[in-house]
Design an enzyme around this catalytic site. Structure first.
Site, mmCIF file in Angstrom:
data_model
loop_
_atom_site.group_PDB
_atom_site.id
_atom_site.type_symbol
_atom_site.label_atom_id
_atom_site.label_comp_id
_atom_site.label_asym_id
_atom_site.label_seq_id
_atom_site.Cartn_x
_atom_site.Cartn_y
_atom_site.Cartn_z
ATOM 1 C CD GLU A 450 -2.211 1.485 2.820
ATOM 2 O OE1 GLU A 450 -2.828 2.534 3.063
ATOM 3 O OE2 GLU A 450 -1.979 0.616 3.670
ATOM 4 C CG ASP A 523 0.082 2.076 6.407
ATOM 5 O OD1 ASP A 523 1.205 1.600 6.195
ATOM 6 O OD2 ASP A 523 -0.281 3.199 6.007
ATOM 7 C CG ASP A 525 -3.761 2.732 9.156
ATOM 8 O OD1 ASP A 525 -4.071 1.937 8.230
ATOM 9 O OD2 ASP A 525 -3.190 3.811 8.936
#
Length: 659
Positions: A450, A523, A525
């Site tokens: 990403e 990530d 998150d």
């Protein structure tokens, strides 16, 4: 479901040289004395994978299926109406039914009691001569004896002939003779209790939801049977009960519960053809995918077989014939293809027959040639009758199929364009791809990363001998809401398809996969989780074979860096961070929380996430396609209400909310 994998340093990463073992022909030591004959159940304990597939969680649950299937066979034969399964507090399994009970008394061929023979001799049971069961799932006759062989202990009680008979075993060996332990009274049937052997299995942890899903399917496939599940490992115990009068119609409605359907009532077909019973139910929804579950004698034939071939042939021909008679498809137009008429289809196909021929011990595919014609005839007649009585439903189905045909043609043109464009370019691979030097797919890995900044770190930190990097930035297309033509038109997805090399749709070929480890790296998150979910949706809906073959992985980058200046350790979550802080016992600690992969330098990313000697990967599998299909529909589909309900149901389990 996912499985955590760690590669030990001494296993060797791809691209590293491995020791070569030399074998001399005619080597001394291989003599007549080397030939062994394994007695009784010793062969099962020596090679358990040959009988239950594996010794991991799948094999562990296979023991449950073998015991439950015996009770299901009693129900199919009309002798049982209740099945109760209990996961005891000590991790053992107790399964009871109200059937005829295991026979007792001297068995002529062996001279032993029939109960002991059933539990200690392979290929022994009442499913071969036709006298005990006309229809059963346990064709190979190795079920409960294999469970016995792979259990630390097993106890069976049989209520029949006015008494309760019992015998106990330790690792397959009887501890004593079969004996009567009391009067049966009103009790009847068989109770089998066993505890898997820790010497055999890698895990002894039974999954409640996995077992519940299997029992739910069994209740759908055998309408009118009560099946209950109790898990005593929790306080209070978890309980589920299943009973369905609607059978397969209820099953299809359950599978389509979060989708918009084209016709309210599933099309249902039931027919008995000699000793074979055929049951089919199906219903169309507004999605772009096909979901067909197939069963033979209650065994989920995940690879299909002749019953699925017969169903698909009848569906395609019947819809085309009806559409032409109605003038919806003109004489000058071509027929709808099988792919066209199966878009948005949810179906369950179940056959029950006397002599099923499965391919392999795992029974993944049905091979009876005559079943194809039997199913095809029954389904063709049923569809024709339904469409004549419900022409409005028929027109909606044909309209959706025609739309699918137009989209498929557009997808073909887009796919051809991708192929031609790749061939004309100086390099057939996408420009952002940093490829690896290795050309053996088994030793090659592709990281789908990403963001460009994280992609830059990954490119610098990787081992370029066997690790390729493909950066992806921004949110990609949600393929749950898009047909293949839009997928192929996506500027973010097209480079991924080219890099993998398998093609897509009709041209998909797993043997052309360029990397046998495809690793999603995002990530830790909310945004990263969304990117992973979008990618997993793409792979599940468009490259399911790649997932089923075990090629898709999820990287586990750390969330925290804990440092004393001299020593540095990494943590994947808050709990691990707190444990590391306690272990270090130093006042001047620095704790850094990584907001994204881009915050790590190349060395840190390699050390924590990409080095095969130290990294942790989660392998993605697709064992339960019904459950997977449901979750992708709820989380990524058009309808908001099911997603909102799911969020409400999960809200109490959230501990750390990232907003």
């Amino acid at each position: 479901m996912t499985e955590t994998l760690r590669r030990a340093p001494d296993q060797g990463a791809a691209g590293q040289e491995r020791p070569t073992r030399r074998v001399r022909s005619g080597a001394s030591g291989y003599t007549a004395e080397s030939i062994q004959v394994l007695e009784g159940l010793e062969a099962v304990r020596r090679r358990p994978g040959m009988y239950i597939g594996s010794t991991d969680g799948r094999g562990l649950h296979h023991l449950v299926w073998e015991v439950v299937d015996n009770s299901i066979d009693e129900a199919m034969a009309g002798h049982a109406s209740r099945i109760e399964l209990r996961i005891a507090a000590d991790g053992s399994i107790v399964n009871s039914d109200d059937g005829r009970g295991v026979p007792v008394g001297r068995q002529r061929q062996t001279g032993k009691d029939a109960m002991e023979v059933v539990h200690t001799v392979l290929h022994a049971g009442g499913k071969f001569g036709g006298g005990g069961y006309k229809v059963s799932g346990g064709l190979h006759g190795v079920g409960v004896s294999v469970v016995n062989a792979l259990s630390e202990w097993l106890r069976v009680e049989s209520a029949r002939d006015g008494k309760v008979w019992a015998q106990e075993y330790v690792r397959g060996e009887p501890t004593g003779p079969v004996k009567a332990i009391g009067s049966a009274g009103e009790r009847k049937g068989t109770t089998t209790a066993f505890k898997p052997d820790p010497q055999v299995f890698e895990t002894l942890d039974f999954n409640f939801e996995t077992i519940a899903q299997r029992l739910r399917e069994s209740a759908y496939l055998n309408k009118g049977i009560w099946i209950s599940l109790v898990d005593e490992r929790t306080s209070p115990p978890r309980e589920r009960s299943f009973y369905f009068e609607g059978g397969l119609v209820s099953f299809v409605r359950h599978l389509n519960k979060d989708k918009d359907v084209l016709h309210q009532r599933p099309i249902s077909i039931e027919r008995r053809d000699g000793p074979t019973t055929i049951e089919v139910a199906f219903q169309y929804n507004d999605s772009f995918t096909e979901h067909v579950l197939a069963f033979a004698n209650n065994i989920n034939t995940v690879d299909g077989g002749t019953h699925v071939t017969g169903f698909r042939a009848a569906l395609t021909s019947s819809l085309n014939d009806w559409a032409r008679r109605q003038g919806i498809i003109k004489d000058s137009s071509g027929n709808l293809s099988g792919d066209d008429v199966r878009e948005g289809l949810t179906a369950v196909v179940s056959v029950k027959l006397m002599e099923p021929q499965f391919e392999g011990q795992t029974k993944a595919k049905l091979g009876n040639a005559d079943v194809k014609g039997q199913v095809q005839g029954a389904v063709a007649d049923g569809i024709t009758q339904y469409l004549e009585e419900n022409p409005g439903d028929g027109r909606r189905i044909i309209d959706k199929s025609l739309t699918a045909a137009r989209a498929r043609e557009a997808a073909r043109k887009a796919r051809d364009l991708v192929i031609r464009k790749s061939a004309l370019e100086s390099s057939a691979l996408p420009g952002k791809l940093a490829d690896c030097q290795e050309r053996d797919p088994e030793r090659s890995e592709l990281y789908i990363v990403e963001g460009d900044s994280a992609g830059g770190s990954a490119k610098q930190g990787r081992d370029r001998r066997f690790q390729a990097i493909l950066p992806m930035f921004g949110k990609m297309l949600n393929v749950e809401k898009a047909r293949l033509d839009r997928v192929l038109g996506s500027e973010k997805i097209r480079p991924l398809i080219i890099a993998l090399g398998t093609g897509i749709g009709d041209t998909f070929d797993l043997s052309r996969l360029r990397y046998h480890k495809v690793i999603l790296l995002a990530d830790a998150d909310v945004d990263g989780a969304h990117i992973r979910t979008l990618l997993m949706t793409f792979f599940y809906r468009n490259m399911l074979e790649l997932v089923e073959a075990g090629h898709l992985y999820i990287a586990q980058p750390p969330l925290f860096r804990v440092s004393t200046g001299k020593q540095t350790r990494y943590a994947h979550d808050e709990r691990e961070r707190d444990r590391i802080v306690r272990e270090m016992k130093v006042k001047n600690l620095t704790v850094q929380r990584f907001k994204g992969l881009g915050e790590m330098n190349a060395d840190q990313l390699w050390e924590t996430t990409m080095d095969p000697a130290t990294r942790t990967l989660l392998r993605v599998d697709a064992d339960d396609t019904s459950e997977a299909d449901h979750h992708f529909t709820v989380l990524m589909g058009e309808k908001v209400e099911p997603r909102r309900d799911w969020i409400k149901a999960q809200a109490r389990q959230v501990q750390n909310l990232d907003v």
